[in-house]
Motif scaffolding. Structure first.
Motif, PDB file in Angstrom:
ATOM      1  N   SER A 445       0.834  -1.205   0.000  1.00 43.41           N
ATOM      2  CA  SER A 445       0.000   0.000   0.000  1.00 43.41           C
ATOM      3  C   SER A 445       0.869   1.256   0.000  1.00 43.41           C
ATOM      4  O   SER A 445       0.634   2.204  -0.765  1.00 43.41           O
ATOM      5  CB  SER A 445      -0.926  -0.001   1.221  1.00 43.41           C
ATOM      6  N   GLN A 446       1.884   1.267   0.865  1.00 46.55           N
ATOM      7  CA  GLN A 446       2.767   2.438   0.925  1.00 46.55           C
ATOM      8  C   GLN A 446       3.559   2.622  -0.370  1.00 46.55           C
ATOM      9  O   GLN A 446       3.771   3.742  -0.824  1.00 46.55           O
ATOM     10  CB  GLN A 446       3.712   2.311   2.117  1.00 46.55           C
ATOM     11  N   SER A 447       3.985   1.497  -0.959  1.00 46.97           N
ATOM     12  CA  SER A 447       4.776   1.580  -2.194  1.00 46.97           C
ATOM     13  C   SER A 447       3.939   2.151  -3.337  1.00 46.97           C
ATOM     14  O   SER A 447       4.384   3.063  -4.057  1.00 46.97           O
ATOM     15  CB  SER A 447       5.308   0.198  -2.574  1.00 46.97           C
ATOM     16  N   TYR A 448       2.725   1.634  -3.505  1.00 44.85           N
ATOM     17  CA  TYR A 448       1.885   2.140  -4.590  1.00 44.85           C
ATOM     18  C   TYR A 448       1.459   3.588  -4.326  1.00 44.85           C
ATOM     19  O   TYR A 448       1.306   4.382  -5.262  1.00 44.85           O
ATOM     20  CB  TYR A 448       0.674   1.242  -4.796  1.00 44.85           C
ATOM     21  N   SER A 449       1.298   3.942  -3.064  1.00 45.03           N
ATOM     22  CA  SER A 449       0.989   5.328  -2.737  1.00 45.03           C
ATOM     23  C   SER A 449       2.134   6.241  -3.151  1.00 45.03           C
ATOM     24  O   SER A 449       1.920   7.326  -3.729  1.00 45.03           O
ATOM     25  CB  SER A 449       0.722   5.461  -1.236  1.00 45.03           C
ATOM     26  N   SER A 450       3.374   5.809  -2.875  1.00 46.28           N
ATOM     27  CA  SER A 450       4.538   6.607  -3.275  1.00 46.28           C
ATOM     28  C   SER A 450       4.679   6.660  -4.793  1.00 46.28           C
ATOM     29  O   SER A 450       5.089   7.688  -5.354  1.00 46.28           O
ATOM     30  CB  SER A 450       5.812   6.033  -2.648  1.00 46.28           C
ATOM     31  N   LEU A 451       4.323   5.552  -5.459  1.00 48.61           N
ATOM     32  CA  LEU A 451       4.326   5.583  -6.927  1.00 48.61           C
ATOM     33  C   LEU A 451       3.316   6.609  -7.434  1.00 48.61           C
ATOM     34  O   LEU A 451       3.566   7.325  -8.419  1.00 48.61           O
ATOM     35  CB  LEU A 451       4.000   4.200  -7.493  1.00 48.61           C
ATOM     36  N   GLY A 452       2.160   6.697  -6.747  1.00 51.01           N
ATOM     37  CA  GLY A 452       1.177   7.712  -7.114  1.00 51.01           C
ATOM     38  C   GLY A 452       1.755   9.108  -6.997  1.00 51.01           C
ATOM     39  O   GLY A 452       1.538   9.976  -7.868  1.00 51.01           O
ATOM     40  N   ASP A 453       2.532   9.348  -5.922  1.00 46.71           N
ATOM     41  CA  ASP A 453       3.188  10.653  -5.745  1.00 46.71           C
ATOM     42  C   ASP A 453       4.185  10.912  -6.872  1.00 46.71           C
ATOM     43  O   ASP A 453       4.280  12.036  -7.396  1.00 46.71           O
ATOM     44  CB  ASP A 453       3.908  10.717  -4.403  1.00 46.71           C
ATOM     45  N   CYS A 454       4.958   9.872  -7.230  1.00 44.13           N
ATOM     46  CA  CYS A 454       5.954  10.020  -8.298  1.00 44.13           C
ATOM     47  C   CYS A 454       5.276  10.391  -9.620  1.00 44.13           C
ATOM     48  O   CYS A 454       5.702  11.347 -10.305  1.00 44.13           O
ATOM     49  CB  CYS A 454       6.739   8.727  -8.484  1.00 44.13           C
ATOM     50  N   TYR A 455       4.260   9.644  -9.981  1.00 46.64           N
ATOM     51  CA  TYR A 455       3.592   9.902 -11.260  1.00 46.64           C
ATOM     52  C   TYR A 455       2.901  11.269 -11.259  1.00 46.64           C
ATOM     53  O   TYR A 455       2.823  11.937 -12.303  1.00 46.64           O
ATOM     54  CB  TYR A 455       2.582   8.792 -11.561  1.00 46.64           C
ATOM     55  N   SER A 463      -1.513   7.280 -14.608  1.00 55.56           N
ATOM     56  CA  SER A 463      -0.713   6.325 -13.833  1.00 55.56           C
ATOM     57  C   SER A 463      -0.777   6.637 -12.348  1.00 55.56           C
ATOM     58  O   SER A 463      -0.789   5.733 -11.504  1.00 55.56           O
ATOM     59  CB  SER A 463       0.743   6.341 -14.310  1.00 55.56           C
ATOM     60  N   SER A 464      -0.817   7.929 -12.026  1.00 52.41           N
ATOM     61  CA  SER A 464      -0.895   8.326 -10.618  1.00 52.41           C
ATOM     62  C   SER A 464      -2.182   7.812  -9.985  1.00 52.41           C
ATOM     63  O   SER A 464      -2.169   7.215  -8.907  1.00 52.41           O
ATOM     64  CB  SER A 464      -0.819   9.852 -10.509  1.00 52.41           C
ATOM     65  N   ASP A 465      -3.313   8.020 -10.658  1.00 48.83           N
ATOM     66  CA  ASP A 465      -4.599   7.563 -10.122  1.00 48.83           C
ATOM     67  C   ASP A 465      -4.627   6.044  -9.975  1.00 48.83           C
ATOM     68  O   ASP A 465      -5.122   5.509  -8.977  1.00 48.83           O
ATOM     69  CB  ASP A 465      -5.743   8.013 -11.035  1.00 48.83           C
ATOM     70  N   GLU A 466      -4.090   5.336 -10.964  1.00 50.88           N
ATOM     71  CA  GLU A 466      -4.068   3.864 -10.905  1.00 50.88           C
ATOM     72  C   GLU A 466      -3.239   3.386  -9.718  1.00 50.88           C
ATOM     73  O   GLU A 466      -3.612   2.425  -9.030  1.00 50.88           O
ATOM     74  CB  GLU A 466      -3.499   3.307 -12.211  1.00 50.88           C
ATOM     75  N   ALA A 467      -2.119   4.046  -9.472  1.00 54.39           N
ATOM     76  CA  ALA A 467      -1.256   3.655  -8.344  1.00 54.39           C
ATOM     77  C   ALA A 467      -1.966   3.904  -7.016  1.00 54.39           C
ATOM     78  O   ALA A 467      -1.928   3.061  -6.107  1.00 54.39           O
ATOM     79  CB  ALA A 467       0.063   4.416  -8.404  1.00 54.39           C
ATOM     80  N   TYR A 468      -2.623   5.061  -6.897  1.00 51.86           N
ATOM     81  CA  TYR A 468      -3.354   5.350  -5.653  1.00 51.86           C
ATOM     82  C   TYR A 468      -4.474   4.336  -5.420  1.00 51.86           C
ATOM     83  O   TYR A 468      -4.701   3.886  -4.295  1.00 51.86           O
ATOM     84  CB  TYR A 468      -3.930   6.764  -5.690  1.00 51.86           C
ATOM     85  N   ASP A 477      -7.597   2.087   4.450  1.00 44.98           N
ATOM     86  CA  ASP A 477      -7.454   3.080   5.515  1.00 44.98           C
ATOM     87  C   ASP A 477      -6.091   3.772   5.512  1.00 44.98           C
ATOM     88  O   ASP A 477      -5.672   4.340   6.522  1.00 44.98           O
ATOM     89  CB  ASP A 477      -7.669   2.408   6.881  1.00 44.98           C
ATOM     90  N   ASN A 478      -5.396   3.726   4.395  1.00 45.94           N
ATOM     91  CA  ASN A 478      -4.113   4.417   4.288  1.00 45.94           C
ATOM     92  C   ASN A 478      -4.389   5.920   4.224  1.00 45.94           C
ATOM     93  O   ASN A 478      -4.723   6.471   3.166  1.00 45.94           O
ATOM     94  CB  ASN A 478      -3.364   3.946   3.039  1.00 45.94           C
ATOM     95  N   VAL A 479      -4.236   6.605   5.359  1.00 48.20           N
ATOM     96  CA  VAL A 479      -4.689   7.992   5.463  1.00 48.20           C
ATOM     97  C   VAL A 479      -3.944   8.933   4.516  1.00 48.20           C
ATOM     98  O   VAL A 479      -4.540   9.877   3.971  1.00 48.20           O
ATOM     99  CB  VAL A 479      -4.577   8.511   6.917  1.00 48.20           C
ATOM    100  N   PHE A 480      -2.662   8.695   4.310  1.00 47.28           N
ATOM    101  CA  PHE A 480      -1.893   9.597   3.457  1.00 47.28           C
ATOM    102  C   PHE A 480      -2.288   9.422   1.986  1.00 47.28           C
ATOM    103  O   PHE A 480      -2.342  10.400   1.230  1.00 47.28           O
ATOM    104  CB  PHE A 480      -0.395   9.378   3.666  1.00 47.28           C
ATOM    105  N   THR A 481      -2.563   8.182   1.607  1.00 42.01           N
ATOM    106  CA  THR A 481      -3.051   7.956   0.248  1.00 42.01           C
ATOM    107  C   THR A 481      -4.405   8.626   0.061  1.00 42.01           C
ATOM    108  O   THR A 481      -4.647   9.309  -0.942  1.00 42.01           O
ATOM    109  CB  THR A 481      -3.174   6.450  -0.034  1.00 42.01           C
TER     110      THR A 481
END
Length: 596
Positions: A445-455, A463-468, A477-481
């Motif tokens: 979850s954290q990795s894909y969230s960070s990928l969302g930030d990168c994209y 790609s960002s939306d797909e990663a999130y 419940d990943n609050v930062f995502t």
């Protein structure tokens, strides 16, 4: 029968096979030739196998040839043919105890213990002085849990080798399993006449006395050993443990105090005293004994670490944390060259919020031994938390040179690069994390969230939306995502209902977070619900300890749409004073109106 190896250490594989086969044939010949001498012409009936016709010399030679062929097939692991040939030997010569024994062993390999037992019972009847036959039969009885028959087997083994202590222990153990405790003690008495007093005899007698509830007799045995060996501290420890385990704390303490006088530097005595004092609820004395034990290098470091870890369930009690911290510090003094000492000390410093000191201990541990991944991960986590991005990257990449397949380390290094705004390097490491891990939902979850930030930084919104979305599929419940994804959607003015639901959920999960409240207020603003946006933005400003320029500007935007121009301009000016240098902000202030 054991064959002693001799000659050169190096042999060709062919030589090894030759020697192994020769050894097996030798054993087989030994067994075959160890049968009781019976004249061929006198061998008419065998009491075990039944009637058998006399064998001619030719028959005898044939039997030996078939037997050797069977042994050959056994050594090359052609077990079906070996079984067939041994069976043929027994058909021709029912009293061939060597073949009975070999066939029984093949049956045991197939877990056919019933047939093996019958074959071995015949073998020991024919040749009652063969130790190997009786041992194999004992194994059958044990596997079939036929304990009652074991007594007779061990009697025979003792008859064959009356000086072998193992057979007495085995016989006594049979009595123990049958709860014939006095008979077992009698066997130990018999063995003691052969071996003299030993620790094994002492331990086994203790076991029986305790089963019988005779703590006094168990203690007497140990007291005798202490009287005979007053410098042997282990007997004091055994006696104190016996007393302590049976509720005689005062007696245990007295024994240990005597031991301490004899050996003041014995760490095991101090550890035992710590246990006794703890059971007596004298926690201060118990801790004092622990500190003395921990200062002694002879006590195994793993035992000390286990004791320190035993304090963790008592956290966050400050006394427990302080005790664990001090004990782990003492370990580094007693074991200055052991990386484990600094690792556990680092862990306890971390538990006590001494981050800088913990970092130094982890670095020391890694310098002594770079092969423990967990210590390296702790170090990189500290560096990231301390915003030491260069240190996290350097130590993280060093760790990955040794442990390239560690998903968490790839993620941590990727996050460090992301925070340094090197998105392409961040992408490489974080993608590695997602390909290396399939079970850890938190990491995924954290990795894909960070990928969302990168994209997002690369303006690849799809790609960002797909990663999130993938991040939330692993942890809804990943609050930062939830917050980041919702905010970026609001900035783009897309899927505002979805954004509002995610942002509201993040605030429910983590209330009073100024950043999350700002996001929700901004989404409400985008939805033109200005009154609700004002309410949430005021919450964000109340909880904002950093005097965020963005939040002040957002509040000004909201107030403008509510018709309060003066308050709007006042907050835009606050935003500028707090560091916002946007030309649009200047335009808002100068023109006293909202600009998209």
């Amino acid at each position: 029968m054991l064959i002693q190896k001799s000659g050169h250490n190096k042999q060709h594989s062919g030589d090894k096979a030759h020697y192994a086969f020769a050894a097996l044939i030798f054993i087989g010949l030994f067994l075959l030739c160890s049968k009781p001498a019976v004249a061929q012409n006198d061998k008419k009936t065998n009491p075990v196998t039944g009637a058998g016709k006399p064998m001619s010399n030719m028959d005898s030679v044939t039997v030996k040839q078939i037997y050797f062929s069977a042994m050959r097939e056994k050594i090359i692991e052609n077990l079906p043919l070996a079984t067939e040939l041994f069976t043929k030997v027994i058909q021709m010569d029912p009293a061939n105890d060597a073949a009975l024994y070999e066939l029984a062993n093949l049956k045991k390999l197939k877990n056919n213990y019933d047939d093996a037992q019958q074959l071995l019972q015949k073998a020991v009847t024919i040749n009652p002085d063969n130790e190997w036959y009786w041992l194999a039969l004992a194994d059958c009885y044990e596997k079939s849990n036929d304990v009652t028959k074991l007594e007779g087997v061990f009697n025979e083994l003792i008859r064959i080798d009356p000086d072998k202590a193992d057979y007495y222990f085995d016989k006594a153990n049979v009595y123990f399993l049958e709860k014939r405790y006095d008979d077992a003690l009698a066997v130990y008495n018999q063995l003691e006449q052969i071996t003299g007093p030993t620790d094994d005899l002492l331990a086994n007698r203790q076991k029986i006395y305790l089963k019988q509830g005779k703590v006094d007799l168990a203690a007497q045995q140990l007291e005798k050993m202490i009287d005979a060996n007053p410098t042997q501290i282990k007997y004091y420890l055994f006696l104190s443990e016996l007393y302590n385990a049976n509720g005689f704390n005062d007696k245990a303490l007295k024994v240990l105090q005597t031991a301490e006088k004899n050996a003041p530097d014995n760490g095991l005595v101090h550890l035992a005293l710590a246990d006794v004092y703890r059971d007596k609820k004298n926690y201060e004395a118990s801790y004092d004994e622990l500190t003395m034990a921990f200062a002694i290098p002879d006590i195994d470091i793993n035992q000390k670490i286990k004791i320190v870890l035993g304090y963790i369930p008592k956290f966050p009690d400050p006394d427990a944390k302080a005790s664990a911290l001090e004990l782990s510090r003492i370990i580094t003094v007693a074991h200055p060259d052991d990386s484990r000492a600094y690792a556990i000390y680092g862990d306890m410093l971390l538990q006590n919020d001494k981050i800088k000191d913990a970092k130094a201990m982890y670095q020391k541990s890694i310098a002594l031994n770079s092969q423990v991944y967990e210590v390296q991960e702790q170090l990189v986590r500290i560096e990231l938390g301390d915003n030491d991005l260069d240190g996290a990257i350097k130590d993280g990449e060093n760790s990955l040179s040794l442990f390239p397949n560690q998903a968490w380390m790839n993620y941590l290094v990727g996050v460090a690069w992301l925070q340094k705004k090197d998105v392409n390097k961040a992408l490489g490491y974080i993608k590695n994390a997602t390909t290396l891990e399939f079970q850890d939902k938190d990491l995924l979850s954290q990795s894909y969230s960070s990928l969302g930030d990168c994209y997002h930084d690369l303006k690849d919104n799809k790609s960002s939306d797909e990663a999130y979305e993938k991040a939330l599929s692993y942890n809804p419940d990943n609050v930062f995502t939830l917050n980041n994804y919702a905010y970026y959607l609001s900035v783009r003015g897309e899927k505002l209902d979805r954004a509002a639901a995610m942002s509201k959920h993040s605030n429910d999960l983590q209330p009073n977070n100024a950043s999350f409240e700002d996001t929700y207020a901004w989404i409400l603003f985008k939805q033109k619900d200005y009154a609700a946006a004002k309410e949430w933005m005021e919450k964000a400003l109340a909880h904002d300890k950093d005097k965020s320029a963005v939040k002040s500007e957002h509040y000004g935007d909201i107030m403008y749409h509510l018709g309060n121009i003066d308050v709007a301009v006042e907050n835009w000016k606050k935003a500028k004073a707090n560091g916002d240098k946007s030309p649009i902000l200047d335009q808002k202030i100068n023109e006293r109106k909202y600009i998209e």
